[in-house]
Enzyme design. Structure first.
Site, mmCIF file in Angstrom:
data_model
loop_
_atom_site.group_PDB
_atom_site.id
_atom_site.type_symbol
_atom_site.label_atom_id
_atom_site.label_comp_id
_atom_site.label_asym_id
_atom_site.label_seq_id
_atom_site.Cartn_x
_atom_site.Cartn_y
_atom_site.Cartn_z
ATOM 1 N N HIS A 54 46.749 60.200 -76.806
ATOM 2 C CA HIS A 54 47.291 59.910 -75.471
ATOM 3 C C HIS A 54 47.072 61.108 -74.558
ATOM 4 O O HIS A 54 47.912 62.000 -74.454
ATOM 5 C CB HIS A 54 48.783 59.584 -75.578
ATOM 6 N N HIS A 56 45.185 62.291 -70.551
ATOM 7 C CA HIS A 56 44.617 61.900 -69.254
ATOM 8 C C HIS A 56 43.711 63.051 -68.819
ATOM 9 O O HIS A 56 44.186 64.057 -68.306
ATOM 10 C CB HIS A 56 45.721 61.672 -68.228
ATOM 11 N N ARG A 58 41.619 63.254 -66.466
ATOM 12 C CA ARG A 58 41.371 63.311 -65.022
ATOM 13 C C ARG A 58 39.867 63.214 -64.730
ATOM 14 O O ARG A 58 39.250 62.232 -65.053
ATOM 15 C CB ARG A 58 42.003 64.568 -64.417
ATOM 16 N N ASN A 88 43.988 54.870 -66.751
ATOM 17 C CA ASN A 88 44.517 54.867 -65.377
ATOM 18 C C ASN A 88 43.901 56.008 -64.570
ATOM 19 O O ASN A 88 44.569 56.849 -63.989
ATOM 20 C CB ASN A 88 46.052 54.924 -65.360
ATOM 21 N N GLU A 139 47.152 53.037 -71.972
ATOM 22 C CA GLU A 139 48.474 52.497 -71.955
ATOM 23 C C GLU A 139 48.607 51.386 -70.912
ATOM 24 O O GLU A 139 48.227 51.555 -69.761
ATOM 25 C CB GLU A 139 49.527 53.583 -71.718
ATOM 26 N N HIS A 173 53.287 51.304 -72.201
ATOM 27 C CA HIS A 173 54.235 52.181 -71.505
ATOM 28 C C HIS A 173 55.399 51.308 -71.043
ATOM 29 O O HIS A 173 55.251 50.499 -70.133
ATOM 30 C CB HIS A 173 53.526 52.836 -70.315
ATOM 31 N N HIS A 218 55.145 57.342 -75.734
ATOM 32 C CA HIS A 218 56.113 58.339 -75.260
ATOM 33 C C HIS A 218 57.578 57.861 -75.232
ATOM 34 O O HIS A 218 58.206 57.803 -74.165
ATOM 35 C CB HIS A 218 55.711 58.887 -73.898
ATOM 36 N N ASP A 281 50.526 63.127 -74.272
ATOM 37 C CA ASP A 281 50.548 62.569 -72.911
ATOM 38 C C ASP A 281 50.159 63.659 -71.914
ATOM 39 O O ASP A 281 50.790 63.843 -70.868
ATOM 40 C CB ASP A 281 51.915 61.974 -72.575
ATOM 41 N N HIS A 285 48.599 68.115 -63.372
ATOM 42 C CA HIS A 285 48.515 68.138 -61.914
ATOM 43 C C HIS A 285 48.444 69.601 -61.486
ATOM 44 O O HIS A 285 48.970 70.486 -62.174
ATOM 45 C CB HIS A 285 49.744 67.485 -61.277
#
Length: 420
Positions: A54, A56, A58, A88, A139, A173, A218, A281, A285
């Protein structure tokens, strides 16, 4: 002549042995002959490297937050040799073309093994993504989150039926989100409460096709853990961080599901044996993204590089057993996904992380994520000294060999349809 020998490594069962590698495979455990590359590993504990199912990563227009190169550098430096990217992205991965574009981006940058999940929307068809090599679906958002819109109950039910018909894994999720805009971490916790999370699992059961075992992402509280169906994932931030560790309006603690009060964190931590697997997860950012009013701040924390170090530190303290950490990070994720785990056995991936088992203070300036910060600043971790991927050195004492990453497709992949 062997390709690589790790001499005098300490194995999880207490033995000290040489590990011999040839053509990407662990060939022998025991006394070894000569090799093109030999590394003295006396005093280093060698364990199967982790799969983080899991993350991300980017990239694209979000590359200021992270990209495949910096994200997989962080993974390797944390003892993770395989990452599974969530769909996503911007744009989200709902079509075969979007999946192939994401693949091309990953192949250019990744240094670890990687897989990519397929996205789920009311209009998307899972079959082309499954055939193209999606590792899993989701997810799947049964509640809204950053860059992810929630499905209605009917949409979720239909999507799960289609995914189940393919025999594909579904990762979900689940939260219950009350109306309102949070101004503090406590507000965020209240609007996405543990009780609501537990209720969402009960409601989600009604959407599951008969016999389907979903993977729940999560889980943030012990009460949710007790009622979640299928395989149960918990993140390091829900195990190690709580609201009280941050100032009330600190956006650097904002994540979905939210951080919980310390009492709830301790209860989840105490439920270690009921957790099936740990995943980071990893959702970075930039500082600029986070340095805005709380209500406007995106949710998400970086964590792929610190996941194993935090857990291995608990091993040094005797809180978690070494075997339980290996099970929850190296074996269980691969079992859920239906891929070979890393390990010492025949047919397992020859991916290992070696640790001097010396705790050190976690500092953002020493980490590799492009976002440049960590919510674990000042906490203690045990980082690997050496990481092997497919029988070759990938990372050693802060240096990378920059071997290209390896795509690992899902079970529905048809080789003739891969990108040329």
């Amino acid at each position: 002549m062997l390709d690589l020998v790790l001499r005098n490594a300490l194995l999880p069962d207490g033995r000290v042995a040489d590990l011999s590698f040839q053509e990407g495979t662990l060939l022998h455990i025991g006394s070894a002959g000569r090799a093109d590359e030999e590394i003295q590993c006396r005093g280093l504990l060698c364990i199967p490297a982790a799969t983080d199912m899991h993350v991300h990563m980017r990239g694209g227009i979000q590359s200021a937050k992270e990209d495949w190169r910096t994200g997989t550098m962080a993974a390797l430096a944390g003892g993770v040799t395989m990452v599974v990217d969530q769909p996503n992205t911007i744009p989200p991965i709902f079509s075969r073309e979007q999946f192939q574009n994401r693949m091309k981006e990953a192949e250019k940058g990744a240094l670890s093994s990687f897989a990519i999940n397929g996205g789920v929307s009311p209009a998307s068809d899972p079959l082309p993504l499954w055939n193209a090599g999606a590792m899993a679906f989701g997810e799947i958002f049964a509640a809204p989150s950053s860059y992810g819109d929630a499905l209605t109950f009917e949409e979720l039910r239909d999507a799960l039926l289609a995914i189940n018909s393919l025999g594909a894994p579904a990762t979900i999720h689940c939260e219950q989100v009350l109306p309102g805009s949070p101004d503090t971490l406590a507000d965020h916790h209240a609007l996405r409460s543990p009780e609501g999370e537990a209720d969402s699992f009960q409601q989600m059961r009604a959407a599951l096709p008969k016999g389907m075992k979903p993977h729940i992402c999560h889980i943030s509280s012990s009460q949710s853990l007790a009622v979640a169906p299928g395989s149960k994932e918990v993140t390091p931030h829900h195990l190690f961080l709580s609201i009280e560790q941050f100032e009330p309006e600190d956006t650097f603690g904002r994540v979905n599901p939210p951080l919980r009060p310390e009492a709830e964190r301790k209860a989840l931590f105490a439920s270690w044996d009921e957790i099936d697997l740990i995943a980071s997860d990893h959702a970075p950012h930039t500082r600029e993204d986070k340095e805005v009013p709380f209500a406007d701040a995106p949710s998400g924390l970086p964590g792929v590089e610190t996941m194993l170090p935090l857990l291995m530190n608990e091993v040094t303290k005797g809180t978690f057993s070494l075997q339980s950490v290996i099970e929850k990070t190296a074996r269980a994720p691969c079992r859920v996904l239906g891929i070979p785990p890393s390990g010492f056995g025949e047919g397992e991936r020859s991916d290992f992380a070696l640790y001097a088992m010396k705790p050190e203070t976690i500092q953002a300036e020493k980490l590799h994520s492009r976002c440049g910060w960590t919510p674990y600043e000042g906490k203690t971790g045990v980082f690997p000294s050496l990481v092997v991927r497919f029988g070759r050195i990938a990372y050693r004492e802060g240096e990378y060999t920059h071997e290209p990453g390896t795509w690992m497709p899902g079970r529905g992949y048809h080789p003739g349809e891969h990108i040329e």
